[in-house]
Every structure is written in structure tokens, then in C-alpha cells.
Scaffold this motif. Structure first.
Motif, PDB file in Angstrom:
ATOM      1  N   MET B   1     -50.705  16.118  20.428  1.00 36.38           N
ATOM      2  CA  MET B   1     -51.337  15.581  21.637  1.00 36.38           C
ATOM      3  C   MET B   1     -52.750  16.165  21.782  1.00 36.38           C
ATOM      4  N   SER B   2     -53.663  15.336  22.154  1.00 37.57           N
ATOM      5  CA  SER B   2     -54.986  15.883  22.417  1.00 37.57           C
ATOM      6  C   SER B   2     -55.580  15.128  23.602  1.00 37.57           C
ATOM      7  N   PHE B   3     -56.448  15.802  24.332  1.00 38.10           N
ATOM      8  CA  PHE B   3     -56.994  15.204  25.551  1.00 38.10           C
ATOM      9  C   PHE B   3     -58.504  15.336  25.529  1.00 38.10           C
ATOM     10  N   ASP B  15     -45.059  14.039  27.280  1.00 38.90           N
ATOM     11  CA  ASP B  15     -44.224  15.238  27.295  1.00 38.90           C
ATOM     12  C   ASP B  15     -44.054  15.658  28.744  1.00 38.90           C
ATOM     13  N   ALA B  17     -43.259  18.687  30.093  1.00 42.32           N
ATOM     14  CA  ALA B  17     -43.467  20.061  30.550  1.00 42.32           C
ATOM     15  C   ALA B  17     -44.872  20.259  31.088  1.00 42.32           C
ATOM     16  N   ARG B  18     -45.027  20.460  32.347  1.00 41.09           N
ATOM     17  CA  ARG B  18     -46.324  20.674  32.969  1.00 41.09           C
ATOM     18  C   ARG B  18     -46.221  21.694  34.097  1.00 41.09           C
ATOM     19  N   TRP B  19     -46.933  22.793  33.940  1.00 39.59           N
ATOM     20  CA  TRP B  19     -47.182  23.717  35.038  1.00 39.59           C
ATOM     21  C   TRP B  19     -45.977  24.145  35.880  1.00 39.59           C
ATOM     22  N   PHE B  25     -41.197  24.461  32.617  1.00 41.18           N
ATOM     23  CA  PHE B  25     -41.965  25.534  31.993  1.00 41.18           C
ATOM     24  C   PHE B  25     -41.278  26.870  32.184  1.00 41.18           C
ATOM     25  N   PRO B  28     -41.544  32.386  29.989  1.00 33.96           N
ATOM     26  CA  PRO B  28     -42.819  32.735  29.375  1.00 33.96           C
ATOM     27  C   PRO B  28     -42.658  33.657  28.168  1.00 33.96           C
TER      28      PRO B  28
END
Lengths: 162, 285
Positions: B1-3, B15, B17-19, B25, B28
């Protein structure tokens, strides 16, 4: 393409013109018989991009024909801006962000407190003027500070040395 | 993935999974070798990780409350970034505590579903700040103390704790610098800023921070932790350096009680911190 080449091209979510290899957070890529093991390191403890980076690595490698990917994190030795590659520093400058100078070396004993900014001069990434001044010690992310150039009057960001 | 830009990244639905909370998420410490050293007193080590993690979690929460209330946007960014660093330290430490105690809890359940009596933080982090001057005075004291502890913790017999401390020392050095430079600017500033900074310098005390809890003593003796009393000389020297440069005076810190009891403010902190998670069990967004 080798697994390393695929992983090295994945972009950083917050600085998308830099790759993980440019940033120095890609530590190792091993192609084992049954899977690829990628080892990365976080820049800051609170870096919210680590999960996204893990997803992006897995996605990119799968798309390149590596179905089984394991992403490992190592915390030590802790990441330092000295690991940003020369190419990475050039890309930062091209994007208007002053790259970090050499990270400070610490003498033995307690961490000394610096009460007045004594960091080496940061040249302006836009006009090249040698001396610029700090506006704020933190910027849009923890790893950057906000500075301004007295010559061209432009504000800019600088990746702090850690 | 690239933005190509941050907005595209946030609206990327390939995907999930965000924040942060409820977004998948979790953990860690994913991918970190989390084996617990043989012979470790697991209950005490987990308790110790909770202490260090809760100090960061509650301090981070109080700092987050300054966002939208800081005097300038630059300081808003600074405070938010310091809060984010501390939250990152808290996530690592609570995750470490969860692995070590091995009781089926994780960082989210420890942060969002624990009762007040289970929180192990020092009382200093629960305080509200009446004034920006109070915030920077408290941040100098807190980050000096935590930095001195983390610096010693880099030699901990627990490799995960040592690694977390190694990263954290770099962050805390910046936090302390930011706060100390504000104390100097306000203390050695206008008549009014001097009066308000003087008031804040008198109001803050690190005395509690040096009073060791029995877990801290046993972990220090076992080579895993740090006796907070051992940081006193260094913290007092830094505080004196800041006060001197800021033309301020404050009486020596006296007394001090170990961590354990909470101030009345803790109930409000937890109500805000845990409310959404408790009202929406297992909720995601």
C-alpha cells in the motif's frame, strides 16, 4: 524482485516520499524456506504509524508473490536519525524539510539539561541560507521541529536529531 | 500500500487497522521477543511495569486535556506530541505488564477496564494545572525524574524494559528541555510572568516521587527496576539549575509518601479515560 527490494520500496505513511529503507527503520529481510521475516524498528515509542507500516509491508510482499510474511519489531538499539540514508536526506531537502545533522553523542553520567538551543546551525532547505531560527520544538509530528529562515522569510520543518 | 497524501491514507479501506482504540491496533510489542527472564518474580515485575506505564498513561491524559487550551498553536503541538510519546511508552509498558502477568489481559483491558484501586501511578500525574506555568513546572519535575529512572533502567535485567527505557530516554530529554525552557522564559520574563511562574515553582513538589514503594525496592534489588530515591540528587540538581536560570526560588522538597493512594481527581480522570470503552464493550470504529 527480491523480498528485500519489495520491502525497501514500501513508503512511510507520514512521509510518503520516503521509503522505509530511506528512513532506516527497515532492519533486516530474511527469505526463509516457508516465509519472509521482515524486521523493523519504531522511530518514537508513540509512533502511530507502526501498525500501518506492518500492514503495508505484509500487503506489498503478498502482492509480489510472498504469501507468508512475518513482521518482527526490535526496540534496541533504539532508532537514530543517523540511520536515515544520504538518499533519504536528499529527498527530505527536496520536499522542503531540513534533514537532521549528526545525532548528539552523550558523555557518561546523567543526561545533561540544555536550557538554551545550542544545536548546530540548520540551513534553509528552500534558499540555502546558513542560519535559521527555531519557532517551536515540536511540529506536525514528534520527530520534527518548526523553524524559519530570516533570509527568505519562509517557515519550514526540520527532522530533529535523536 | 502506498499513499500520496495523509487524507488518502486515512480513507484507504483496503486494510482495517487504523490508529488507537478499537481499530485492531492492539499489541505494540508485536514481533518483539517478550520471553520473561528465568527466575524473575513475575507478579512483582508485572506490578512494576504497571507503575511505570500508569505514570505515563495518566500524565499523557492530563496533557491531552491541554489540547485546544494551550496559549499558542506551537505549544499545542508540543504538548500533544509529548502526550503521544508518553502514550506510546504507556502502551509498551502495559503490554509488557500483560505478557509478564500472563492473566489474559492486554493493554486495552488494563487501560480501559481496570478499577481505580488497580492503578499504580504516582499522585503528581493526577494534578490539573491552574495555569500554563504550573504545567511546565510539573513537566520539568516529572520528566527529570522519569528520565533519571529510565536512564538507569537501560541496564535492567529485563531486556524488554531496558529497550523501552532506551527509546524513552531520548523522548524524555526533549520533553524536559521544552518544559525547562518555558520555565526560564516565564520566570525571567515580565513582572506578571515572573509572579505566575514563581507561584508554580512553589506549588510543585517531587517529594512523593522519591519515596519508594516496596515493589520498586524489591525490583531494584533484583536488578529489574530502580529505587526512585536514587534519583533524588540528580532531579534536585536539575531543578536548581532551572530555578537559577529562571531567577526563581523554591523551598527544598520535604516529606513524601510512596505511590498507592490516589487523589480525589483520579475518579474524574478514569471516568473520562474509560467512559467510551466501558459504554461500548468491544466496540470498534
Amino acid at each position: 524482485m527480491t523480498a528485500f527490494a519489495v520491502a525497501a520500496r514500501v513508503q512511510d505513511p507520514e512521509l510518503p516520499w520516503l521509503t522505509l529503507a530511506d528512513l532506516g527503520i527497515l532492519r533486516e529481510v530474511e527469505e526463509l524456506a516457508d516465509r519472509v521475516v521482515v524486521t523493523i524498528t519504531p522511530t518514537y515509542s508513540g509512533c502511530p504509524a507502526m501498525g500501518a507500516i506492518r500492514d503495508d509491508l505484509t500487503g506489498a510482499l503478498r502482492a509480489a508473490g510472498y504469501p507468508r510474511v512475518e513482521v518482527r519489531t526490535v526496540l534496541t538499539p533504539a532508532w537514530t536519525t543517523d540511520w536515515i540514508t544520504p538518499a533519504g536526506k536528499d529527498k527530505l531537502t527536496a520536499a522542503g524539510i531540513a534533514p537532521p545533522g549528526p545525532a548528539p553523542r552523550r558523555a557518561a553520567g546523567p543526561v545533561p539539561l540544555t536550557l538554551f538551543p545550542v544545536r548546530p546551525q540548520v540551513p534553509c532547505p528552500r534558499c540555502g541560507a546558513p542560519a535559521t531560527e527555531q519557532i517551536a520544538a515540536f511540529s506536525a509530528t514528534a520527530c520534527r521541529e518548526l523553524r524559519r529562515c530570516p533570509a527568505c522569510r519562509e517557515p519550514f520543518e526540520h527532522v530533529k536529531e535523536i | 500500500m502506498s499513499f500520496d497524501d495523509a487524507y488518502e491514507a486515512l480513507t484507504d479501506h483496503d486494510d482495517d487497522a487504523r490508529w488507537a482504540y478499537g481499530t485492531g491496533f492492539a499489541d505494540p510489542l508485536a514481533g518483539v521477543d517478550t520471553a520473561v527472564p528465568a527466575g524473575a518474580d513475575r507478579a512483582a515485575l508485572a506490578d512494576y511495569c504497571l507503575m511505570l506505564g500508569d505514570d505515563a498513561l495518566i500524565m499523557s491524559h492530563r496533557l491531552q486535556q491541554w489540547v485546544t487550551r494551550a496559549p499558542e498553536i506551537e505549544d499545542e503541538l508540543a504538548i500533544a506530541n509529548i502526550a503521544l510519546d508518553l502514550l506510546g511508552q504507556a502502551r509498551l509498558l502495559l503490554s509488557r505488564a500483560a505478557v509478564v502477568e500472563d492473566a489474559g489481559r492486554d493493554e486495552d483491558s488494563l487501560a480501559y477496564l481496570r478499577e481505580q484501586a488497580g492503578f499504580r501511578n504516582v499522585r503528581l500525574v493526577e494534578r490539573t494545572d491552574d495555569d500554563f506555568a504550573h504545567l511546565v513546572a510539573r513537566l520539568v519535575v516529572f520528566s527529570s525524574w522519569r528520565l533519571a529512572i529510565f536512564d538507569q533502567l537501560t541496564k535492567s535485567a529485563d531486556p524488554v524494559l531496558a529497550a523501552i527505557a532506551e527509546k524513552g530516554t531520548k523522548e524524555l530529554t526533549y520533553h524536559r528541555e521544552y518544559a525547562a525552557q518555558w520555565v526560564v522564559r516565564l520566570g525571567d520574563g515580565t513582572d506578571i510572568s515572573h509572579i505566575r511562574m514563581q507561584d508554580a515553582a512553589e506549588a510543585v513538589s517531587a517529594a512523593d516521587l522519591f519515596a519508594p514503594h516496596e515493589t520498586e525496592l524489591s525490583m531494584a534489588a533484583a536488578g529489574f527496576g530502580v529505587d526512585p530515591a536514587s534519583t533524588r540528587t540528580e532531579v534536585e540538581r536539575v531543578w536548581a539549575q532551572v530555578l537559577d536560570a529562571a531567577k526563581l526560588q523554591a523551598a527544598p522538597w520535604r516529606g513524601g509518601e510512596p505511590r498507592g493512594a490516589h487523589t480525589p481527581a483520579m475518579a474524574d480522570i478514569l471516568a473520562e479515560l474509560q467512559g467510551v470503552a466501558r459504554d461500548n464493550p468491544g466496540g470498534t470504529w
